[in-house]
Scaffold this active site. Sequence first.
Site, PDB file in Angstrom:
ATOM      1  N   GLY A  17      33.970  45.893  47.633  1.00  0.00           N
ATOM      2  CA  GLY A  17      34.567  46.920  46.780  1.00  0.00           C
ATOM      3  C   GLY A  17      36.071  46.995  46.885  1.00  0.00           C
ATOM      4  O   GLY A  17      36.654  48.079  46.796  1.00  0.00           O
ATOM      5  N   ALA A  18      36.741  45.839  47.040  1.00  0.00           N
ATOM      6  CA  ALA A  18      38.188  45.836  47.303  1.00  0.00           C
ATOM      7  C   ALA A  18      39.040  45.579  46.074  1.00  0.00           C
ATOM      8  O   ALA A  18      40.220  45.272  46.196  1.00  0.00           O
ATOM      9  CB  ALA A  18      38.505  44.796  48.379  1.00  0.00           C
ATOM     10  N   SER A  19      38.476  45.738  44.890  1.00  0.00           N
ATOM     11  CA  SER A  19      39.281  45.519  43.690  1.00  0.00           C
ATOM     12  C   SER A  19      40.185  46.707  43.397  1.00  0.00           C
ATOM     13  O   SER A  19      41.124  46.603  42.601  1.00  0.00           O
ATOM     14  CB  SER A  19      38.377  45.245  42.485  1.00  0.00           C
ATOM     15  OG  SER A  19      37.499  46.331  42.245  1.00  0.00           O
ATOM     16  N   ARG A  20      39.905  47.851  44.035  1.00  0.00           N
ATOM     17  CA  ARG A  20      40.722  49.049  43.812  1.00  0.00           C
ATOM     18  C   ARG A  20      40.535  50.022  44.977  1.00  0.00           C
ATOM     19  O   ARG A  20      39.729  49.806  45.873  1.00  0.00           O
ATOM     20  CB  ARG A  20      40.330  49.732  42.503  1.00  0.00           C
ATOM     21  CG  ARG A  20      38.876  50.214  42.469  1.00  0.00           C
ATOM     22  CD  ARG A  20      38.558  50.990  41.192  1.00  0.00           C
ATOM     23  NE  ARG A  20      38.576  50.123  40.030  1.00  0.00           N
ATOM     24  CZ  ARG A  20      37.496  49.546  39.515  1.00  0.00           C
ATOM     25  NH1 ARG A  20      36.303  49.740  40.064  1.00  0.00           N
ATOM     26  NH2 ARG A  20      37.578  48.778  38.467  1.00  0.00           N
ATOM     27  N   GLY A  21      41.285  51.088  44.964  1.00  0.00           N
ATOM     28  CA  GLY A  21      41.089  52.193  45.897  1.00  0.00           C
ATOM     29  C   GLY A  21      41.280  51.849  47.358  1.00  0.00           C
ATOM     30  O   GLY A  21      42.170  51.080  47.739  1.00  0.00           O
ATOM     31  N   ILE A  22      40.419  52.431  48.185  1.00  0.00           N
ATOM     32  CA  ILE A  22      40.536  52.287  49.632  1.00  0.00           C
ATOM     33  C   ILE A  22      40.349  50.843  50.078  1.00  0.00           C
ATOM     34  O   ILE A  22      41.072  50.344  50.943  1.00  0.00           O
ATOM     35  CB  ILE A  22      39.514  53.217  50.325  1.00  0.00           C
ATOM     36  CG1 ILE A  22      39.957  54.685  50.178  1.00  0.00           C
ATOM     37  CG2 ILE A  22      39.364  52.863  51.804  1.00  0.00           C
ATOM     38  CD1 ILE A  22      38.936  55.695  50.639  1.00  0.00           C
ATOM     39  N   GLY A  23      39.373  50.150  49.502  1.00  0.00           N
ATOM     40  CA  GLY A  23      39.137  48.759  49.878  1.00  0.00           C
ATOM     41  C   GLY A  23      40.353  47.894  49.641  1.00  0.00           C
ATOM     42  O   GLY A  23      40.731  47.070  50.479  1.00  0.00           O
ATOM     43  N   LYS A  42      32.432  43.644  42.001  1.00  0.00           N
ATOM     44  CA  LYS A  42      31.835  43.287  40.721  1.00  0.00           C
ATOM     45  C   LYS A  42      32.853  43.186  39.587  1.00  0.00           C
ATOM     46  O   LYS A  42      32.569  42.582  38.561  1.00  0.00           O
ATOM     47  CB  LYS A  42      30.783  44.333  40.323  1.00  0.00           C
ATOM     48  CG  LYS A  42      29.553  44.361  41.213  1.00  0.00           C
ATOM     49  CD  LYS A  42      28.442  45.165  40.571  1.00  0.00           C
ATOM     50  CE  LYS A  42      28.867  46.586  40.276  1.00  0.00           C
ATOM     51  NZ  LYS A  42      27.801  47.363  39.612  1.00  0.00           N
ATOM     52  N   TYR A 168      22.623  61.218  47.786  1.00  0.00           N
ATOM     53  CA  TYR A 168      23.917  60.661  48.193  1.00  0.00           C
ATOM     54  C   TYR A 168      24.089  60.726  49.705  1.00  0.00           C
ATOM     55  O   TYR A 168      24.537  59.768  50.330  1.00  0.00           O
ATOM     56  CB  TYR A 168      25.056  61.414  47.498  1.00  0.00           C
ATOM     57  CG  TYR A 168      26.433  60.996  47.995  1.00  0.00           C
ATOM     58  CD1 TYR A 168      26.901  59.699  47.763  1.00  0.00           C
ATOM     59  CD2 TYR A 168      27.251  61.883  48.690  1.00  0.00           C
ATOM     60  CE1 TYR A 168      28.160  59.305  48.221  1.00  0.00           C
ATOM     61  CE2 TYR A 168      28.504  61.497  49.152  1.00  0.00           C
ATOM     62  CZ  TYR A 168      28.952  60.212  48.915  1.00  0.00           C
ATOM     63  OH  TYR A 168      30.184  59.822  49.374  1.00  0.00           O
TER      64      TYR A 168
END
Length: 419
Positions: A17-23, A42, A168
Site C-alpha cells: 500500500g505504498a503508492s500514497r499516504g503513510i506507506g 494495486k 473493522y
Amino acid sequence: MAANTGKLAGKTLFITGASRGIGKAIALKAAKDGANIVIAAKTAKPHPKLPGTIYSAAEEVEKLGGKCLPCIVDIRNEDEVNKAVEESVAKFGGIDILVNNASAISLTNTQDTPMKKFDLMMGINTRGTYLCSRVCHPYLKNGKNPHILNLSPPLNLNPIWFRGHVAYTMAKYGMSMCVLGMAEEFKNDGIAVNALWPRTAIYTAAMEMLGGGKEVQAQCRTVDIISDAAYIMLTKDSKSYTGNFAIDDEVVRDAGITDLEQYSCVPGSTLLPDFFLDSEDPEALHKQMVDQGAKPAFKPSASSSSGDGPAKTFQQVKSLLSEDLVKSINGTFQFNLSGDYPGTWYMDLKNGSGAVGEGEIPGGDATCTMSLDSTDFTKMFSGNLNPTMAFMSGKLKIKGDMTLAMKLEKLMKKMNSKL
C-alpha cells in the site's frame, strides 16, 4: 524530524500500500538512506479521487536516492504476492524489511457492513498481512537486521472499540495478533516483528474521506511523524527489539525529538486522537471532528450498556433516585429518542424508590411521553437546552400529563449541578 543515519542504505524494503499516504512516506524516508524500495500496491492507473500510483511513487523514491521496483499487487491474491516477492529478490537479492501498511476501513456497524465489505477488510488487513509475512519470511531469515512492521493498533479489548465497527476492529486486531504471535515464532530467526500506531489522526487522502473533507486537516498530524517513528524502529537491533506495540509520538520522543508541534498540520490546533487508544472514545472523537468544522463520513455508535450518550444520563439519574424524589414527582415517563442514539427509555418516579431503564416502562403506559432527538435529550438534562424552549420550538414533543412534564423540568434544574 528524525535525522537519516544511513542505516537503511542498501536494505530492501517490501512495503504494501505504498503508492500514497503513510506507506509512501515510509518509503521516501528510507529512500533518503539509499534503500531499495518495493512498492506493492494495486494502483497502477490514477484513481479519480485519490492521488498517486505505484509509478509516481517510484519516481519520488528514485529522486531521493533510492532504488525502486513498483509491483502491481492485490495482497489478497497469493499468486500476486508470490510473484512480487520473487521479482523483488531477483532484482535486489533479498528482502530485509516488510512493512504491512495496506489496509481497508469501513466504520460501520454489523447491519451496515455487508459480507463483501467484511471480506474486503479481513482479506486486506488480516489475511494480507499474514500472507505477506509468510511469503517474505524465508528471505527475511537471511536479511540484514530483518524487521516486520505492521501499521496496526495495540490490542485493546475495551468494548467501545468494537461496538460501532466490529468488522473493522476485528480486521485491524488481526494484524496486531500477527505481531503478538510472529514476534515469538520468529524470535529464533532474529526477525523483529512490531506494530506502530499513531497517537493522533494522520492527514492522508483516506483521513480526508473519513473526515468529510479538507476541514479535518487542522486536527491532524502529518505523515512525517509516522515515517520518522517507523525509521527509528526499523533501524533498531532486530534481535532485541521485537513484540512491541509502539505509539508514534512515544517512539520519536524516546529518540530525543521533543518538539512534536513540528508534526502538526496546523501548529497550535487541537489534535484528534486516533482510534483504539483510551484517551477518548469514538463518540468524543466524532464530536471533536464536528466541533472543529469537519463533516465525518461515519456516525458514532450507540450503546445502552456503554455509559455514553443518553445511557450515561440515565445512569446518573439512577444514582439520584430516592423515595423523597418519587413522592415529589409521582409520575412515570417514557422517552422516545431519535438521532445518533435512537431508542426508548423510561423513568419511573412513582413507585418505590424509583427506577430507570431502556425499553417500555414495566407494567403499563407512562403518564407522560416525551419524543426528541437524543442529543437534545442529553443537552436538556445537562442544562444546555431549556425544556420549555425545546417544546416551543418543536424539538420536544410531549404527550400526556403536561403538569408532570413541568415537574420534571424543575427537577432537571436541581439535577444540573450533579449531572
